[in-house]
Structures are given as C-alpha cells and as structure tokens.
Design a protein around this motif. Structure first.
Motif, PDB file in Angstrom:
ATOM      1  N   GLU A  91      25.325  33.327  30.811  1.00  0.00           N
ATOM      2  CA  GLU A  91      25.178  31.874  30.950  1.00  0.00           C
ATOM      3  C   GLU A  91      26.495  31.242  31.373  1.00  0.00           C
ATOM      4  OE1 GLU A  91      23.109  28.394  31.106  1.00  0.00           O
ATOM      5  OE2 GLU A  91      22.264  30.367  30.686  1.00  0.00           O
ATOM      6  N   ALA A  92      27.582  31.703  30.770  1.00  0.00           N
ATOM      7  CA  ALA A  92      28.907  31.179  31.131  1.00  0.00           C
ATOM      8  C   ALA A  92      29.239  31.522  32.583  1.00  0.00           C
ATOM      9  CB  ALA A  92      29.974  31.745  30.191  1.00  0.00           C
ATOM     10  N   ASN A 130      27.252  29.219  34.735  1.00  0.00           N
ATOM     11  CA  ASN A 130      27.866  27.881  34.724  1.00  0.00           C
ATOM     12  C   ASN A 130      29.136  27.867  35.563  1.00  0.00           C
ATOM     13  OD1 ASN A 130      25.899  26.678  33.159  1.00  0.00           O
ATOM     14  ND2 ASN A 130      26.978  26.986  31.238  1.00  0.00           N
ATOM     15  N   GLU A 166      23.104  38.820  22.309  1.00  0.00           N
ATOM     16  CA  GLU A 166      23.405  37.389  22.355  1.00  0.00           C
ATOM     17  C   GLU A 166      24.730  37.144  23.083  1.00  0.00           C
ATOM     18  OE1 GLU A 166      23.914  33.618  19.310  1.00  0.00           O
ATOM     19  OE2 GLU A 166      22.934  35.444  18.621  1.00  0.00           O
ATOM     20  N   ALA A 167      25.708  37.997  22.819  1.00  0.00           N
ATOM     21  CA  ALA A 167      27.001  37.861  23.501  1.00  0.00           C
ATOM     22  C   ALA A 167      26.827  38.055  25.005  1.00  0.00           C
ATOM     23  CB  ALA A 167      28.000  38.866  22.945  1.00  0.00           C
ATOM     24  N   GLN A 168      26.016  39.031  25.393  1.00  0.00           N
ATOM     25  CA  GLN A 168      25.771  39.255  26.818  1.00  0.00           C
ATOM     26  C   GLN A 168      25.069  38.056  27.449  1.00  0.00           C
ATOM     27  OE1 GLN A 168      23.595  42.949  26.808  1.00  0.00           O
ATOM     28  NE2 GLN A 168      25.442  44.214  26.805  1.00  0.00           N
ATOM     29  N   LEU A 169      24.113  37.474  26.709  1.00  0.00           N
ATOM     30  CA  LEU A 169      23.425  36.297  27.231  1.00  0.00           C
ATOM     31  C   LEU A 169      24.394  35.119  27.380  1.00  0.00           C
ATOM     32  CD1 LEU A 169      20.048  36.399  25.251  1.00  0.00           C
ATOM     33  CD2 LEU A 169      20.397  36.838  27.675  1.00  0.00           C
ATOM     34  N   ILE A 170      25.269  34.956  26.394  1.00  0.00           N
ATOM     35  CA  ILE A 170      26.256  33.874  26.452  1.00  0.00           C
ATOM     36  C   ILE A 170      27.186  34.091  27.638  1.00  0.00           C
ATOM     37  CG2 ILE A 170      28.273  32.907  25.266  1.00  0.00           C
ATOM     38  CD1 ILE A 170      26.726  33.337  22.621  1.00  0.00           C
ATOM     39  N   ILE A 171      27.617  35.341  27.827  1.00  0.00           N
ATOM     40  CA  ILE A 171      28.500  35.652  28.962  1.00  0.00           C
ATOM     41  C   ILE A 171      27.789  35.376  30.281  1.00  0.00           C
ATOM     42  CG2 ILE A 171      29.611  37.566  30.191  1.00  0.00           C
ATOM     43  CD1 ILE A 171      30.346  38.706  27.402  1.00  0.00           C
TER      44      ILE A 171
END
Length: 165
Positions: A95-96, A99, A88-93
């Motif tokens: 995505e960030a 962006n 999840e952290a990798q996905l958030i990173i």
C-alpha cells in the motif's frame, strides 16, 4: 491361593510318637502369624501407597500432556500470529509503495504541467516582445519620417504668429 494368618492359626499337625513339643510349635506358629499379619499389613500399605503414587503419577502425566498440548497450541498460535503479521506488513508495504508511486506520478504530472505552462509563458513573452518591438519600431519609423519636421515647423510658425499678435 496364598496362606492367610487364619490358615496358619487353624493348621493342626498329626501326632506321632517322638514328635515335636506342641507348646514350642504353637509359640513358633503364633510368631509366624504375627509376622505374617505384619507383612500382609505392610504389603497392603505399600499397595495403597503404590495406588496413591500411581494416581499422582497419572495426574501429573495428565498435567504434562495438557501442558505439552498447550505449548503446542501456543506455538501454533504464535506462528499464526507471526504469519499474519508478515502478511499485514507486506500489505502495508504494498500500500505504501502504491501511495508512493501515485505521489511520484502526481508530482511528475504536475511537473510536466508546470513545464508546459512555463513553455507557454515563454512563447507568449516572446510573442509579446516581438509585437512590442514591432510597435516600437513602427513608432520610431513614424517619428523618423519627414512629416514630423514639417509639422514641427508648422507648429513653430503658428506659435510665432500667435505671439506676434
């Protein structure tokens, strides 16, 4: 098959001449019976204690096994949670980063657009200045022509004539 207290009690010895004193033998056998019964009871009590302790041991062994399995399951669950959190952290990173890249690209596009608009405004200002200069020069040239002097002289003459009347 082991002897029982009843076997000892019912045991009869053959009689012979010059044999043992029957009362002494009977007293001794009574003592042996009592001691033997006591040992049998104690043995049964110890066997019962062993059974109870064995049951407790089995119970605690089951608890230990259950706890061990629970710890293993908890560890696996913790590992899975940790693994999922990393994903999840990798996905958030990611995505960030996407962006951020989109924001940077948008900013670059806006910057280029503003740059183009500035260049266009500079060109238009240069064209305007050139046209204005041309207009002013044309007007100055008109003003510097001889015809204005004649017009001024004629206007002065008219003014004088009108005043003399």
């Amino acid at each position: 098959m082991p002897l029982t207290p009843l076997d000892i009690h019912n045991k009869e010895f053959g009689r012979r001449l010059r044999g043992y004193d029957e009362d002494e033998v009977n007293e001794f056998l009574d003592q042996v019976i009592k001691d033997y019964e006591s040992l049998i009871r104690e043995n049964k009590d110890l066997q019962n204690q062993i059974l109870n302790l064995q049951e407790k041991l089995n119970h605690f062994s089951n608890i230990e096994e259950t706890l061990s399995k629970t710890i293993i399951v908890a560890q696996e669950a913790a590992d899975e949670v940790k693994h999922n959190a990393k994903k999840e952290a990798q996905l958030i990173i990611k995505e960030a980063e996407k962006n951020a890249e989109r924001i940077v690209n948008d900013s670059l596009m806006k910057s280029r657009k503003v740059s183009l608009e500035v260049e266009e405004l500079k060109k238009q200002a240069s064209i305007y200045r050139t046209r204005f200069r041309t207009l002013v020069e044309a007007q100055l040239e008109l003003l510097s022509q001889d015809g204005w002097d004649k017009l001024e002289n004629a206007a002065s003459s008219l003014t004088l004539e009108q005043s003399s009347r």
